[in-house]
Design a protein around this motif. Structure first.
Motif, PDB file in Angstrom:
ATOM      1  N   GLY A  38       0.858  -1.208  -0.155  1.00  0.00           N
ATOM      2  CA  GLY A  38       0.102  -0.032   0.134  1.00  0.00           C
ATOM      3  C   GLY A  38       0.857   1.434  -0.198  1.00  0.00           C
ATOM      4  N   ARG A  39       2.154   1.135  -0.020  1.00  0.00           N
ATOM      5  CA  ARG A  39       3.017   2.327   0.091  1.00  0.00           C
ATOM      6  C   ARG A  39       2.922   3.140  -1.151  1.00  0.00           C
ATOM      7  NH1 ARG A  39       8.962   0.270   1.248  1.00  0.00           N
ATOM      8  NH2 ARG A  39       7.518  -1.222   2.610  1.00  0.00           N
ATOM      9  N   PRO A  40       3.210   4.428  -1.280  1.00  0.00           N
ATOM     10  CA  PRO A  40       2.937   5.230  -2.401  1.00  0.00           C
ATOM     11  C   PRO A  40       4.124   4.776  -3.526  1.00  0.00           C
ATOM     12  CG  PRO A  40       2.885   6.567  -0.541  1.00  0.00           C
ATOM     13  CD  PRO A  40       3.357   5.267  -0.140  1.00  0.00           C
ATOM     14  N   PHE A  41       3.762   4.954  -4.575  1.00  0.00           N
ATOM     15  CA  PHE A  41       4.958   4.663  -5.780  1.00  0.00           C
ATOM     16  C   PHE A  41       5.210   6.178  -6.552  1.00  0.00           C
ATOM     17  CE2 PHE A  41       0.651   3.075  -6.833  1.00  0.00           C
ATOM     18  CZ  PHE A  41       0.177   3.789  -7.768  1.00  0.00           C
ATOM     19  N   ASP A  42       4.466   6.997  -6.216  1.00  0.00           N
ATOM     20  CA  ASP A  42       4.565   8.294  -7.209  1.00  0.00           C
ATOM     21  C   ASP A  42       6.038   8.797  -6.737  1.00  0.00           C
ATOM     22  OD1 ASP A  42       2.180   9.206  -8.513  1.00  0.00           O
ATOM     23  OD2 ASP A  42       1.321   8.498  -6.746  1.00  0.00           O
ATOM     24  N   ASP A  43       6.851   9.172  -7.763  1.00  0.00           N
ATOM     25  CA  ASP A  43       8.364   9.554  -7.526  1.00  0.00           C
ATOM     26  C   ASP A  43       9.326   8.931  -6.960  1.00  0.00           C
ATOM     27  OD1 ASP A  43       7.428  11.975  -8.738  1.00  0.00           O
ATOM     28  OD2 ASP A  43       6.408  12.786  -7.104  1.00  0.00           O
ATOM     29  N   ARG A  44       8.568   7.505  -6.844  1.00  0.00           N
ATOM     30  CA  ARG A  44       9.549   6.707  -6.241  1.00  0.00           C
ATOM     31  C   ARG A  44      10.309   5.586  -7.177  1.00  0.00           C
ATOM     32  NH1 ARG A  44       7.856   4.827  -0.023  1.00  0.00           N
ATOM     33  NH2 ARG A  44       7.232   7.088   0.498  1.00  0.00           N
ATOM     34  N   HIS A  45      11.415   4.879  -6.956  1.00  0.00           N
ATOM     35  CA  HIS A  45      12.009   3.835  -7.703  1.00  0.00           C
ATOM     36  C   HIS A  45      11.087   2.481  -7.321  1.00  0.00           C
ATOM     37  CE1 HIS A  45      15.150   6.366  -8.981  1.00  0.00           C
ATOM     38  NE2 HIS A  45      15.507   6.761  -7.423  1.00  0.00           N
ATOM     39  N   VAL A  46      10.445   2.091  -8.506  1.00  0.00           N
ATOM     40  CA  VAL A  46       9.498   0.827  -8.210  1.00  0.00           C
ATOM     41  C   VAL A  46      10.071  -0.395  -8.962  1.00  0.00           C
ATOM     42  CG1 VAL A  46       7.155   0.000  -8.952  1.00  0.00           C
ATOM     43  CG2 VAL A  46       7.658   2.715  -8.272  1.00  0.00           C
ATOM     44  N   LEU A  47      10.038  -1.511  -8.271  1.00  0.00           N
ATOM     45  CA  LEU A  47      10.343  -2.518  -8.892  1.00  0.00           C
ATOM     46  C   LEU A  47       9.027  -3.604  -9.007  1.00  0.00           C
ATOM     47  CD1 LEU A  47      12.146  -4.922  -9.820  1.00  0.00           C
ATOM     48  CD2 LEU A  47      12.284  -5.692  -7.205  1.00  0.00           C
ATOM     49  N   VAL A  48       8.726  -3.940 -10.229  1.00  0.00           N
ATOM     50  CA  VAL A  48       7.491  -4.480 -10.510  1.00  0.00           C
ATOM     51  C   VAL A  48       7.907  -6.204 -10.785  1.00  0.00           C
ATOM     52  CG1 VAL A  48       5.514  -5.236 -12.062  1.00  0.00           C
ATOM     53  CG2 VAL A  48       6.356  -2.739 -11.830  1.00  0.00           C
ATOM     54  N   ARG A  49       7.314  -6.855 -10.040  1.00  0.00           N
ATOM     55  CA  ARG A  49       7.876  -8.581  -9.988  1.00  0.00           C
ATOM     56  C   ARG A  49       6.474  -9.175 -10.876  1.00  0.00           C
ATOM     57  NH1 ARG A  49      11.948  -9.218  -6.255  1.00  0.00           N
ATOM     58  NH2 ARG A  49      12.312  -7.778  -4.753  1.00  0.00           N
ATOM     59  N   CYS A  50       7.039 -10.132 -11.755  1.00  0.00           N
ATOM     60  CA  CYS A  50       6.006 -10.781 -12.450  1.00  0.00           C
ATOM     61  C   CYS A  50       6.171 -12.258 -11.932  1.00  0.00           C
ATOM     62  CB  CYS A  50       6.376 -10.898 -13.989  1.00  0.00           C
ATOM     63  SG  CYS A  50       6.385  -9.165 -14.639  1.00  0.00           S
ATOM     64  N   TYR A  51       5.197 -12.407 -10.882  1.00  0.00           N
ATOM     65  CA  TYR A  51       5.199 -13.883 -10.158  1.00  0.00           C
ATOM     66  C   TYR A  51       4.247 -14.785 -10.649  1.00  0.00           C
ATOM     67  CZ  TYR A  51       8.319 -12.024  -6.358  1.00  0.00           C
ATOM     68  OH  TYR A  51       9.355 -11.611  -5.784  1.00  0.00           O
ATOM     69  N   HIS A  52       3.229 -14.496 -11.874  1.00  0.00           N
ATOM     70  CA  HIS A  52       2.377 -15.393 -12.231  1.00  0.00           C
ATOM     71  C   HIS A  52       2.598 -16.020 -13.582  1.00  0.00           C
ATOM     72  CE1 HIS A  52       0.229 -13.462  -8.728  1.00  0.00           C
ATOM     73  NE2 HIS A  52      -0.525 -14.402  -8.857  1.00  0.00           N
ATOM     74  N   GLY A  53       1.558 -16.055 -14.254  1.00  0.00           N
ATOM     75  CA  GLY A  53       1.952 -16.839 -15.473  1.00  0.00           C
ATOM     76  C   GLY A  53       2.208 -15.831 -16.629  1.00  0.00           C
ATOM     77  N   LEU A  54       2.532 -16.440 -17.809  1.00  0.00           N
ATOM     78  CA  LEU A  54       2.636 -15.456 -18.871  1.00  0.00           C
ATOM     79  C   LEU A  54       1.523 -14.795 -19.549  1.00  0.00           C
ATOM     80  CD1 LEU A  54       4.965 -17.985 -21.345  1.00  0.00           C
ATOM     81  CD2 LEU A  54       5.680 -16.329 -19.582  1.00  0.00           C
ATOM     82  N   GLY A  55       0.442 -15.270 -19.571  1.00  0.00           N
ATOM     83  CA  GLY A  55      -0.829 -14.359 -19.693  1.00  0.00           C
ATOM     84  C   GLY A  55      -1.218 -13.300 -18.598  1.00  0.00           C
ATOM     85  N   ASP A  56      -0.814 -13.793 -17.332  1.00  0.00           N
ATOM     86  CA  ASP A  56      -1.196 -12.764 -16.503  1.00  0.00           C
ATOM     87  C   ASP A  56      -0.417 -11.443 -16.732  1.00  0.00           C
ATOM     88  OD1 ASP A  56      -2.784 -14.566 -14.899  1.00  0.00           O
ATOM     89  OD2 ASP A  56      -1.225 -15.520 -14.318  1.00  0.00           O
ATOM     90  N   THR A  57       1.159 -11.908 -17.101  1.00  0.00           N
ATOM     91  CA  THR A  57       1.928 -10.695 -17.124  1.00  0.00           C
ATOM     92  C   THR A  57       1.518  -9.995 -18.343  1.00  0.00           C
ATOM     93  OG1 THR A  57       3.923 -11.958 -16.385  1.00  0.00           O
ATOM     94  CG2 THR A  57       4.347 -10.029 -17.717  1.00  0.00           C
ATOM     95  N   ILE A  58       1.106 -10.487 -19.448  1.00  0.00           N
ATOM     96  CA  ILE A  58       0.687  -9.950 -20.596  1.00  0.00           C
ATOM     97  C   ILE A  58      -0.566  -9.150 -20.550  1.00  0.00           C
ATOM     98  CG2 ILE A  58      -0.288 -10.417 -22.992  1.00  0.00           C
ATOM     99  CD1 ILE A  58       1.568 -12.623 -23.253  1.00  0.00           C
TER     100      ILE A  58
END
Length: 308
Positions: free
Chosen positions: A51-71
């Motif tokens: 729930g922490r803010p992501f505006d003006d921060r360095h964000v790491l997006v993790r893709c932990y699910h299936g290929l279709g989910d990521t797409i």
């Protein structure tokens, strides 16, 4: 007492996204922060964003699910990049050639044995819609593109097998074969198949080449699997065959809120693929008659929208 999980599924299927996010807010508040990105759990069962803010921060997006989910959720990466200081996406290596064309982002291959260290704000890619409060209609396809634009021909792309973790999404090949009658069809599966297609040995396992093959077809007919999301993200006319009780992302009507060029065919009762195939064959015969009048869209999608 209403189960939050079932209430969330119902809200998503009915396109009540604000209601679904309200439920997610409650679930997030109830979570123990110590269990975030719990290394004792399989990656696909972990929650990441706290729930922490992501505006003006360095964000790491993790893709932990299936290929279709990521797409499906990759559509949220550009709007996230416009708000964050920087965005790094830890993505499945097989998707890198296609997704990395979104050049506003930094891409890293996801190695389950050595995940990247935490950033200022970590979030799993499927949490982005909730975190950003963006319904799919505000980030519509197409948002992915193959290497070369292709002019669609008269071919029909087919995929009747889903991932091995849920066999109930697969359609028996003997039923699917009837779709090929009167059509020049291509298999969009990487393995050899028994369908009467032009490429019985299957297509390349490379995602970029699959995307280019999809772009060369006039229509894709597929079960609920990665091919459906890839075709939808390309903005390609796509018919998706679904179980009687499909996944939460598929709305209850004929159209898809996630992919406007998609038409949904749902089993009338569990296991009844024969009725689904009969509906597809009926519409496919009509599609052959009128399809040439709408080279960039599925005429049945346009018909359904006019009725609504």
């Amino acid at each position: 007492m209403t189960d939050p999980g079932q209430a969330w599924i119902a809200a998503m299927r009915e396109d009540r996204f604000a209601d679904a996010w309200t439920i997610s807010d409650g679930v997030l508040r109830a979570r123990d922060p110590a269990t975030r990105d719990d290394p004792t759990k399989p990656f696909h069962l972990r929650w990441v964003w706290d729930g922490r803010p992501f505006d003006d921060r360095h964000v790491l997006v993790r893709c932990y699910h299936g290929l279709g989910d990521t797409i499906q959720f990759a559509r949220y990466l550009p709007p996230l990049a416009r708000r964050a200081a920087s965005v790094t996406v830890e993505v499945q290596p097989t998707l890198l050639p296609l997704l990395s064309r979104m050049d506003v982002l930094r891409w890293m291959p996801f190695d389950p044995a050595h995940p990247l260290p935490r950033s200022e704000c970590d979030i799993e890619i499927m949490e982005l819609a909730f975190a950003m409060r963006l319904p799919p209609s505000e980030v519509p396809p197409p948002y992915l593109y193959p290497l070369e634009p292709a002019s669609p021909g008269k071919l029909v792309g087919l995929c009747h097998i889903a991932g091995g973790w849920e066999k109930g999404r697969c359609v028996p090949s003997e039923l699917f074969a009837s779709i090929c009658h009167g059509n020049d069809c291509l298999s969009l599966m990487p393995d050899a198949c028994a369908l009467p297609v032009l490429n019985p040995r299957g297509c390349s396992p490379e995602i970029m080449e699959t995307a280019m093959l999809i772009a060369s077809t006039r229509l894709v007919i597929t079960v609920d699997t990665m091919v459906a999301h890839l075709a939808g993200a390309l903005g390609h006319p796509t018919w998706v065959l679904l179980k009687a009780d499909p996944d939460w992302r598929w709305s209850l009507g004929r159209s898809s809120s996630w992919y406007p060029t998609m038409r949904l065919y749902r089993q009338p009762r569990p296991g009844d693929w024969a009725s689904v195939i009969a509906d597809v064959e009926r519409d496919l015969a009509a599609w052959r008659e009128v399809g040439s009048t709408a080279p960039d869209r599925d005429p049945f999608i346009e018909r359904d929208e006019a009725r609504n």
